[in-house]
Enzyme design. Structure first.
Site, short mmCIF file in Angstrom:
data_model
loop_
_atom_site.label_atom_id
_atom_site.label_comp_id
_atom_site.label_asym_id
_atom_site.label_seq_id
_atom_site.Cartn_x
_atom_site.Cartn_y
_atom_site.Cartn_z
CD GLU A 129 22.51 -26.41 26.17
OE1 GLU A 129 21.94 -25.58 25.47
OE2 GLU A 129 23.39 -26.11 26.99
CG ASN A 168 25.71 -21.14 29.49
OD1 ASN A 168 25.28 -20.68 30.55
ND2 ASN A 168 26.55 -22.15 29.44
#
Ligand code: NAD
Length: 287
Positions: A129, A168
């Protein structure tokens, strides 16, 4: 070839340094624990150089990748020092959840800072990411993505650095509910993990949640959400069950007991099982 300083040479830093070194970059390692950087250099068979001080690791580097302990003040201080030593490098943080804008709060040129969130094991998981902070420039985003592509990775652009970014946030929404199911006595920890691994876990690598929502039909998804969302856990803070385990020193694999018991060697075996599973999945996809 770029010169890349990797700050923090624990699990992630060593793995990231390995990927960089295998692609021919000049990799410098720095850790406040000199044993950690020496261990990492040895693990990488001398493909990276351990530096004893931050200044020598960072000076003149094209890129700095920070992978130190997940504590905001520690990362802020490191960013401030790296920025002072090297006003030109792209400075990336591998933080799992902390917003890059906060980590870079004290640097003079925040436009060259970026979140670069690799997943464990970094040598295997393809997606990284790339997280835009409030003041990250477009050029920095492009440079970070180009570097990752040149390493064989698949960068994904995250346009806002909300804590946890994309992966996450999703992962910990699931963990919150998993812990709540156990805390509320709905089932035990074995059952939670058995269900996840043998139902949604089997499917997720082939079909993500939004494709799956489309696949079953959004009218069904809507009906399910109307029925289930009101009873899902929506606590704003960590579960008292989790806090209690940590307060009692039951940290899971590191201490031998958590939701499960971890006899000696079990953590290493779990890491190996994970790496083998990911490798098999990726090899299957490549065929
Ligand atoms: N473990 C994972 O699965 C995972 C996955 C993705 C991202 N991350 C993130 O990567 C970062 C590192 O995680 P890890 O699991 O490798 O941790 P780790 O504990 O294995 O390693 C951290 C290292 O940082 C060093 N360190 C601490 N303060 C330092 C400083 N000021 N300067 C230099 N070195 C310092 C420590 O000595 C240690 O060797 C964290 O931000 C974490 O959230 C971890």
């Amino acid at each position: 070839m770029l010169t890349v300083a990797v700050l923090g040479t624990g699990l992630m830093g060593t793995g990231i340094a390995g990927v960089l070194a295998r692609h021919g970059h000049d990799v410098r390692l720095f850790d406040t624990d000199p044993d950690a950087s020496a261990r990492a250099a040895a693990e990488l068979s001398g493909q990276a150089t351990a530096h004893r001080d931050l200044r020598s690791a960072v000076a003149g580097a094209d890129v700095v990748v920070e992978a130190v302990t997940e504590r905001l003040e520690v990362k802020q201080e490191l960013f401030e020092h790296a920025d002072a030593v090297n006003p030109d490098a792209l400075i990336a943080s591998n933080s799992s959840v902390l917003p890059i804008s906060q980590i870079a709060a004290r640097v003079s040129r925040p436009e060259r800072t970026v979140g670069m969130h690799w997943w464990n094991p970094p040598g295997l998981i393809p997606v990284v990411e790339v997280v835009r902070g409030q003041r990250t420039s477009g050029e920095t985003m492009d440079r970070a993505e180009d570097l990752l592509r040149s390493l064989g990775k698949t960068p994904v652009r995250v346009q806002r650095d909300d804590p946890g970014f994309v992966g996450n946030r999703l992962q910990h929404a699931l963990w919150r509910e998993a812990i709540a199911l156990v805390a509320d006595g709905v089932c035990d920890a074995d059952t939670v993990d058995l269900v996840v691994r043998n139902t949604i876990g089997l499917r997720l690598a082939a079909m993500g949640p939004l494709e799956n929502a489309d696949y079953v039909g959004l009218d069904l998804t809507l009906a399910i959400h109307e029925a289930v969302l009101p009873s899902l856990n929506a606590d704003r803070g960590p579960s008292p069950l989790l806090r209690g385990l940590v307060m009692a020193g039951n940290l899971g694999a590191p201490t031998g007991c958590g939701f499960f018991t971890w006899p000696p060697g079990a953590r290493k075996a779990a890491a190996q099982r994970l790496a083998e599973h990911v490798t098999r999945q990726l090899e299957g996809e490549a065929q």
